[in-house]
Design a protein around this motif. Structure first.
Motif, PDB file in Angstrom:
ATOM      1  N   ARG A 449       0.743  -1.155   0.008  1.00 50.98           N
ATOM      2  CA  ARG A 449      -0.003  -0.020   0.074  1.00 50.98           C
ATOM      3  C   ARG A 449       1.024   1.308  -0.188  1.00 50.98           C
ATOM      4  O   ARG A 449       0.632   2.178  -0.498  1.00 50.98           O
ATOM      5  CB  ARG A 449      -1.018   0.010   1.331  1.00 50.98           C
ATOM      6  N   GLU A 450       1.984   0.890   0.579  1.00 47.96           N
ATOM      7  CA  GLU A 450       2.831   2.274   0.871  1.00 47.96           C
ATOM      8  C   GLU A 450       3.768   2.627  -0.390  1.00 47.96           C
ATOM      9  O   GLU A 450       3.758   3.614  -1.042  1.00 47.96           O
ATOM     10  CB  GLU A 450       3.894   2.137   1.864  1.00 47.96           C
ATOM     11  N   ARG A 453       1.180   4.055  -3.061  1.00 45.10           N
ATOM     12  CA  ARG A 453       1.230   5.465  -3.044  1.00 45.10           C
ATOM     13  C   ARG A 453       2.144   6.325  -3.290  1.00 45.10           C
ATOM     14  O   ARG A 453       1.857   7.395  -4.045  1.00 45.10           O
ATOM     15  CB  ARG A 453       0.738   5.665  -1.177  1.00 45.10           C
TER      16      ARG A 453
END
Length: 498
Positions: A449-450, A453
């Motif tokens: 997820r990081e 992003r």
């Protein structure tokens, strides 16, 4: 301003103008020669500069001045696609002295923070002056009255002043694709004032980073004695010509749409999967793509990767690295020594950690077409860009553009121009081997997820600021500068106020 050269053969006052309104001047023509059974043909070079400027050529009746790539050969001007090409001949001695010598053994290391020791030879400088004069004369001969001439890069830093002397009617821009060094380093150059005055012949001087523009302006103040106001230099030549030269940052980019389009082609996606299979389908593929150049930090990257294997923090069963190192300036001694060093390190790592089923490090000393490069970008989970000094580094931007699914992580040297724009990368000081090892592990273990992003934000930046926007911004700024100069010259009261 001191021209430090004999007067140009081009007499602007004679009215002997060329036919083209927009001229690009670069060390090489934007075409590559293809030899076949039916003779030689020409193919457009794949570089981003050509991609950015070809549309401008078509709209503005453009010509391109450059060396065709073979020494001791004189070619007549010819047309290719929508460009008129004006070849500039170089002898074998001039290739050795001007290009391999002064450009790449004096200026290149000096401008890259003296990572290698620059050499200063008067015979190289003399050849540099002679060749720059030849390029300037060629540009002046094809330029229509009031034409725009855009000079490219460190090999041709005297051309703006020579053009200004020969053709004061021209609108002159210059772009420096590599870093410009701090004053304390530039001071070593015996011909430092000649270079500064050569560049000040341009109305607009573009750099990759604001720090490069600041370095240049500090050198202008110190070595040429001009006053700087808001990045502008009021220049007065020995023959009484007055104009304003401005230095500003215009970070270059890539044809992001082309890279993204290739990344979604089925054959390219399948090739990326094949690459992973050939490596034994490791959990993580790391990738480095560089010219084989001492500024790229390849040795530092390999050292960090080898130590991670030695420490057991990564294993050949779950990680593999690909290093593409395309050939570069192989006739220059420093580059031959670098190749020996890199290939020795590659051999030690592979010999120690390879197994029958798994590859620790795949080293590729080749150049590849863009389709293969995009497949490599898609195959790589982690991109390693560890340059010790780089004007921009377009490989980092190409990797980001290729990651259309917002996956993957970028480890990026803070000493690249790209670090100013790609702030969501894992930034690293490549001289700090322990820090580089930690950054690689951070990239490998970053939560999906990081990573997504960060990649999404970087892709937005690259897609919005592509190479076409770069060229448009520069040329619009050059137009504005010329309009301002003309209005100031027509308004004596305003000039007195300044």
């Amino acid at each position: 301003m001191n021209a430090d050269a004999e007067p140009s053969s081009k007499d602007e006052a004679s009215g002997n103008y060329g036919d083209f309104d927009f001229i690009v001047v670069s060390n090489r023509l934007p075409v590559d020669r293809i030899s076949g059974a039916d003779g030689d043909t020409w193919r457009r070079s794949p570089g981003g500069l050509v991609t950015a400027l070809a549309p401008v050529m078509g709209k503005a009746d453009g010509a391109w001045v450059g060396w065709p790539g073979s020494p001791d050969e004189e070619l007549e001007p010819f047309d290719h696609d929508n460009m008129h090409l004006k070849p500039v001949p170089l002898s074998t001695d001039e290739v050795e002295l001007y290009y391999e010598g002064f450009s790449n053994t004096t200026l290149w290391p000096l401008y890259h923070d003296v990572i290698a020791t620059p050499e200063f030879h008067r015979t190289w400088w003399d050849a540099y002056r002679t060749v720059n004069r030849r390029f300037a004369d060629a540009a002046a001969s094809v330029a229509a009255k009031g034409a725009t001439v855009w000079v490219q890069d460190y090999q041709l830093q005297l051309v703006p002043q020579l053009l200004r002397q020969a053709r004061p009617d021209l609108k002159i821009g210059f772009f420096n694709h590599i870093p410009f060094p701090p004053l304390e380093i530039f001071a070593q150059l015996p011909w430092r004032r000649n270079i500064i005055e050569g560049l000040l012949g341009a109305d607009l001087i573009g750099f990759q980073r604001p720090s490069d523009a600041s370095n240049f302006l500090r050198c202008v103040r110190r070595f040429a004695g001009y006053t700087i106001r808001q990045q502008q230099v009021n220049v007065t030549t020995e023959d009484g010509l007055s104009y304003v030269s401005r230095a500003e940052a215009f970070p270059i980019s890539i044809d992001a749409a082309q890279i993204a389009e290739l990344a979604q082609r089925e054959d390219v996606i399948e090739r990326s999967k094949q690459i992973r299979r050939e490596l034994g389908n490791p959990d993580t593929v790391l990738l480095g793509v560089d010219r084989l150049d001492y500024t790229k930090g390849i040795s530092h990257r390999l050292k960090a990767y080898g130590e991670l294997l030695e420490d057991g923090r990564i294993t050949v069963e779950n990680a593999a690295m690909i290093q593409v190192a395309s050939p570069s300036r192989e006739r220059v001694e420093q580059y031959r020594l670098l190749r020996e060093e890199v290939e020795g390190t590659v051999g030690r790592i592979s010999g120690t950690y390879d197994t029958i089923s798994n590859t620790a490090l795949r080293y590729l000393h080749h150049s590849y077409p863009v389709e293969e490069m995009v497949a490599l970008y898609l195959a790589a989970d982690v991109m390693l860009v560890t340059a010790l000094r780089d004007g921009m580094n377009l490989v980092a931007k190409e990797y980001v553009a290729a990651r259309t699914g917002n996956t993957g992580t970028l480890v990026l040297s803070e000493f690249t121009g790209a670090a100013d724009q790609l702030r969501q990368a894992v930034l690293v000081n490549p001289h700090d081997i322990d820090g580089l090892k930690a950054a690689i592990l951070t990239a490998i273990n970053m939560p999906a997820r990081e990573a997504s992003r960060r990649m999404r934000l970087m892709r937005r930046q690259v897609l919005q600021n592509d190479v076409e926007r770069w060229s448009r911004n520069f040329l619009e700024a050059l137009d504005q500068d010329q309009d301002r100069d003309q209005s100031q010259n027509q308004d004596p009261d305003r000039e007195r106020e300044q």
